[in-house]
Design a protein around this motif. Structure first.
Motif, mmCIF file in Angstrom:
data_model
loop_
_atom_site.group_PDB
_atom_site.id
_atom_site.type_symbol
_atom_site.label_atom_id
_atom_site.label_comp_id
_atom_site.label_asym_id
_atom_site.label_seq_id
_atom_site.Cartn_x
_atom_site.Cartn_y
_atom_site.Cartn_z
ATOM 1 N N MET A 142 -38.854 -22.786 -10.034
ATOM 2 C CA MET A 142 -39.029 -24.237 -10.039
ATOM 3 C C MET A 142 -38.172 -24.868 -8.947
ATOM 4 O O MET A 142 -37.075 -24.415 -8.651
ATOM 5 C CB MET A 142 -38.650 -24.814 -11.402
ATOM 6 C CG MET A 142 -39.461 -24.256 -12.556
ATOM 7 S SD MET A 142 -41.219 -24.664 -12.456
ATOM 8 C CE MET A 142 -41.174 -26.355 -13.029
ATOM 9 N N LEU A 143 -38.678 -25.941 -8.375
ATOM 10 C CA LEU A 143 -38.002 -26.610 -7.264
ATOM 11 C C LEU A 143 -37.013 -27.641 -7.790
ATOM 12 O O LEU A 143 -37.384 -28.549 -8.544
ATOM 13 C CB LEU A 143 -39.036 -27.286 -6.366
ATOM 14 C CG LEU A 143 -38.520 -27.987 -5.105
ATOM 15 C CD1 LEU A 143 -37.800 -27.001 -4.196
ATOM 16 C CD2 LEU A 143 -39.667 -28.663 -4.368
ATOM 17 N N SER A 144 -35.738 -27.492 -7.403
ATOM 18 C CA SER A 144 -34.693 -28.440 -7.774
ATOM 19 C C SER A 144 -34.490 -29.453 -6.657
ATOM 20 O O SER A 144 -34.846 -29.205 -5.498
ATOM 21 C CB SER A 144 -33.374 -27.703 -8.046
ATOM 22 O OG SER A 144 -33.514 -26.799 -9.127
ATOM 23 N N LEU A 145 -33.885 -30.591 -7.007
ATOM 24 C CA LEU A 145 -33.669 -31.669 -6.050
ATOM 25 C C LEU A 145 -32.180 -31.906 -5.863
ATOM 26 O O LEU A 145 -31.410 -31.946 -6.835
ATOM 27 C CB LEU A 145 -34.351 -32.948 -6.547
ATOM 28 C CG LEU A 145 -34.447 -34.128 -5.567
ATOM 29 C CD1 LEU A 145 -35.225 -33.735 -4.316
ATOM 30 C CD2 LEU A 145 -35.130 -35.316 -6.252
ATOM 31 N N ALA A 146 -31.773 -32.068 -4.597
ATOM 32 C CA ALA A 146 -30.380 -32.345 -4.244
ATOM 33 C C ALA A 146 -30.340 -33.508 -3.273
ATOM 34 O O ALA A 146 -31.348 -33.868 -2.660
ATOM 35 C CB ALA A 146 -29.726 -31.110 -3.622
ATOM 36 N N ALA A 147 -29.153 -34.113 -3.107
ATOM 37 C CA ALA A 147 -28.983 -35.209 -2.157
ATOM 38 C C ALA A 147 -27.566 -35.187 -1.610
ATOM 39 O O ALA A 147 -26.633 -34.678 -2.252
ATOM 40 C CB ALA A 147 -29.269 -36.557 -2.810
ATOM 41 N N ASN A 148 -27.410 -35.728 -0.410
ATOM 42 C CA ASN A 148 -26.103 -35.803 0.236
ATOM 43 C C ASN A 148 -25.102 -36.562 -0.636
ATOM 44 O O ASN A 148 -25.398 -37.642 -1.157
ATOM 45 C CB ASN A 148 -26.214 -36.529 1.583
ATOM 46 C CG ASN A 148 -26.306 -35.574 2.749
ATOM 47 O OD1 ASN A 148 -26.112 -34.370 2.609
ATOM 48 N ND2 ASN A 148 -26.616 -36.101 3.921
ATOM 49 N N GLY A 149 -23.879 -36.018 -0.731
ATOM 50 C CA GLY A 149 -22.838 -36.655 -1.527
ATOM 51 C C GLY A 149 -22.137 -37.770 -0.774
ATOM 52 O O GLY A 149 -20.941 -37.685 -0.475
ATOM 53 N N ARG B 18 -42.308 -32.759 -8.428
ATOM 54 C CA ARG B 18 -42.982 -32.563 -9.722
ATOM 55 C C ARG B 18 -44.396 -32.031 -9.501
ATOM 56 O O ARG B 18 -44.858 -31.147 -10.234
ATOM 57 C CB ARG B 18 -43.019 -33.871 -10.502
ATOM 58 C CG ARG B 18 -41.672 -34.280 -11.097
ATOM 59 C CD ARG B 18 -41.770 -35.640 -11.777
ATOM 60 N NE ARG B 18 -40.473 -36.083 -12.239
ATOM 61 C CZ ARG B 18 -39.969 -35.779 -13.442
ATOM 62 N NH1 ARG B 18 -40.677 -35.029 -14.282
ATOM 63 N NH2 ARG B 18 -38.777 -36.224 -13.802
ATOM 64 N N ARG B 19 -45.073 -32.551 -8.500
ATOM 65 C CA ARG B 19 -46.403 -32.044 -8.178
ATOM 66 C C ARG B 19 -46.325 -30.593 -7.718
ATOM 67 O O ARG B 19 -47.163 -29.762 -8.081
ATOM 68 C CB ARG B 19 -47.076 -32.904 -7.107
ATOM 69 C CG ARG B 19 -47.319 -34.345 -7.533
ATOM 70 C CD ARG B 19 -48.426 -34.989 -6.694
ATOM 71 N NE ARG B 19 -48.244 -34.846 -5.258
ATOM 72 C CZ ARG B 19 -47.584 -35.707 -4.506
ATOM 73 N NH1 ARG B 19 -47.000 -36.782 -5.060
ATOM 74 N NH2 ARG B 19 -47.466 -35.520 -3.204
ATOM 75 N N PHE B 20 -45.315 -30.286 -6.902
ATOM 76 C CA PHE B 20 -45.127 -28.914 -6.435
ATOM 77 C C PHE B 20 -44.886 -27.981 -7.612
ATOM 78 O O PHE B 20 -45.475 -26.897 -7.693
ATOM 79 C CB PHE B 20 -43.955 -28.855 -5.457
ATOM 80 C CG PHE B 20 -43.570 -27.456 -5.044
ATOM 81 C CD1 PHE B 20 -44.192 -26.846 -3.966
ATOM 82 C CD2 PHE B 20 -42.584 -26.761 -5.723
ATOM 83 C CE1 PHE B 20 -43.842 -25.548 -3.573
ATOM 84 C CE2 PHE B 20 -42.227 -25.472 -5.346
ATOM 85 C CZ PHE B 20 -42.858 -24.869 -4.271
ATOM 86 N N ASN B 21 -44.010 -28.371 -8.525
ATOM 87 C CA ASN B 21 -43.696 -27.516 -9.666
ATOM 88 C C ASN B 21 -44.908 -27.325 -10.574
ATOM 89 O O ASN B 21 -45.106 -26.255 -11.152
ATOM 90 C CB ASN B 21 -42.529 -28.106 -10.455
ATOM 91 C CG ASN B 21 -41.194 -27.902 -9.752
ATOM 92 O OD1 ASN B 21 -41.047 -27.008 -8.920
ATOM 93 N ND2 ASN B 21 -40.218 -28.737 -10.071
ATOM 94 N N HIS B 22 -45.717 -28.364 -10.689
ATOM 95 C CA HIS B 22 -46.923 -28.243 -11.519
ATOM 96 C C HIS B 22 -47.889 -27.232 -10.905
ATOM 97 O O HIS B 22 -48.469 -26.398 -11.617
ATOM 98 C CB HIS B 22 -47.606 -29.608 -11.652
ATOM 99 C CG HIS B 22 -48.865 -29.558 -12.464
ATOM 100 N ND1 HIS B 22 -48.865 -29.415 -13.838
ATOM 101 C CD2 HIS B 22 -50.174 -29.609 -12.083
ATOM 102 C CE1 HIS B 22 -50.118 -29.396 -14.281
ATOM 103 N NE2 HIS B 22 -50.924 -29.510 -13.238
ATOM 104 N N ARG B 23 -48.040 -27.282 -9.575
ATOM 105 C CA ARG B 23 -48.929 -26.336 -8.910
ATOM 106 C C ARG B 23 -48.396 -24.921 -8.976
ATOM 107 O O ARG B 23 -49.155 -23.952 -9.052
ATOM 108 C CB ARG B 23 -49.132 -26.723 -7.443
ATOM 109 C CG ARG B 23 -49.926 -27.998 -7.224
ATOM 110 C CD ARG B 23 -50.395 -28.086 -5.775
ATOM 111 N NE ARG B 23 -49.299 -28.012 -4.831
ATOM 112 C CZ ARG B 23 -48.660 -29.070 -4.356
ATOM 113 N NH1 ARG B 23 -48.997 -30.291 -4.745
ATOM 114 N NH2 ARG B 23 -47.672 -28.926 -3.484
ATOM 115 N N ALA B 24 -47.058 -24.788 -8.939
ATOM 116 C CA ALA B 24 -46.443 -23.466 -8.904
ATOM 117 C C ALA B 24 -46.269 -22.856 -10.284
ATOM 118 O O ALA B 24 -45.865 -21.696 -10.401
ATOM 119 C CB ALA B 24 -45.076 -23.550 -8.212
ATOM 120 N N LYS B 25 -46.566 -23.608 -11.335
ATOM 121 C CA LYS B 25 -46.360 -23.126 -12.696
ATOM 122 C C LYS B 25 -47.245 -21.918 -12.962
ATOM 123 O O LYS B 25 -48.455 -21.978 -12.744
ATOM 124 C CB LYS B 25 -46.687 -24.240 -13.691
ATOM 125 C CG LYS B 25 -46.302 -23.915 -15.126
ATOM 126 C CD LYS B 25 -46.563 -25.116 -16.028
ATOM 127 C CE LYS B 25 -46.156 -24.815 -17.461
ATOM 128 N NZ LYS B 25 -46.416 -25.978 -18.348
#
Length: 286
Positions: A1-8, A262-269
């Motif tokens: 599953m694809l996680s999301l990160a952002a610059n601190g 979320r779309r990516f994770n749904h397709r990759a499920k």
């Protein structure tokens, strides 16, 4: 599953104080104060550790700097892997040919693995004709060779790729498509901008073309695990391009990237085991 990160950056911490953001990681360090950055970020989330010592360190440097600090932060951060730029500058790293350079990359990757016990990601960098970085080190074919012989993975920076393609007079989508995308574990996104000197990696807000390139790329990166927003706020660049900046701009990007992943994770499920002939794909992680 694809996680999301952002610059601190400060804008992110302001958002985290007021919102329940859909993030799994904070990306840092962003400054020489790597220990302080990691300690602050860990009050909220695990860290994707990208740098820890001198800001000009590259996997092409003669040796791994500050190994004790790296070991400390690799443990404290909760990072899933460690990463470094593949950025060869002869004036800084010593003048050498392709073979010795690849040998140095292999040695440094092995040292990073030994010090941290983590897999190592190498990040692509931009290319500018007026700078001393040899063009071949930004060839996708060279990058694929380096990853293969070093046993490393790809950190694909789409802004860097877009800038490199612009200065190499290539189409960004074609350039990215030639990268070893099957080995990408992390993707960085931010908005480049064009000035009189050409396209540059300014870490500005994402534009529609950036989102489109990301969506195209995600369809070709079956192993990717982390998507990182590298948005920065710098007064000089904000004034130069006269664009809005701040927490609201960062929030809009985070939410749109969350919807995309979320779309990516749904397709990759994986398909349910009960489905006729269905089987979960083998893990591509080492």
């Amino acid at each position: 599953m694809l996680s999301l990160a952002a610059n601190g950056i400060p804008a992110l911490y302001e958002l985290l104080y007021n919102y329940d953001l859909p993030l799994e990681f904070i990306k840092c360090p962003l400054s020489p104060d790597s220990r302080g950055e990691v300690e602050r970020a860990r009050q909220y989330l695990p860290v994707v550790l990208h740098g820890w010592g001198p800001p000009d360190y590259s996997i092409c440097s003669p040796s791994v700097p500050e190994p004790e600090l790296l070991q400390e932060l690799a443990e404290k951060s909760g990072t899933p892997f460690v990463s470094a730029h593949l950025d060869y500058t002869p004036e800084r790293d010593g003048d050498m040919g392709r073979g010795p350079l690849l040998e140095r990359i292999v040695n440094n990757v092995e040292e990073l693995k030994r010090l941290t016990g983590k897999e190592v990601l190498l990040e692509n960098v931009p290319w500018y004709a007026h700078r001393s970085r040899p063009r071949y080190t930004t060839d996708p074919e060279f990058f694929a060779e380096a990853l293969e012989i070093a046993g490393a993975w790809l950190l694909l920076d789409l802004s860097h790729a877009t800038v490199a393609a612009w200065h190499r007079h290539e189409d960004a989508g074609d350039y990215v498509g030639r990268m070893p995308l099957e080995r990408a574990l992390e993707i960085h996104v931010s908005g480049p901008r064009e000035t009189e000197a050409g396209l540059n990696d300014w870490h500005m807000p994402l534009r529609e073309s950036d989102y489109l390139l990301l969506e195209q790329t995600l369809r070709q990166t079956p192993s990717v695990k982390v998507l990182t927003l590298e948005y920065m706020i710098r007064e000089k660049t904000t004034l130069m391009f006269r664009e809005p900046e701040g927490p609201a701009v960062m929030l809009q990007q985070v939410m749109r990237l969350d919807e995309l992943r979320r779309r990516f994770n749904h397709r990759a499920k994986p398909a349910p085991e009960s489905s006729p002939g269905a089987a979960a794909p083998p893990s591509r992680l080492p």
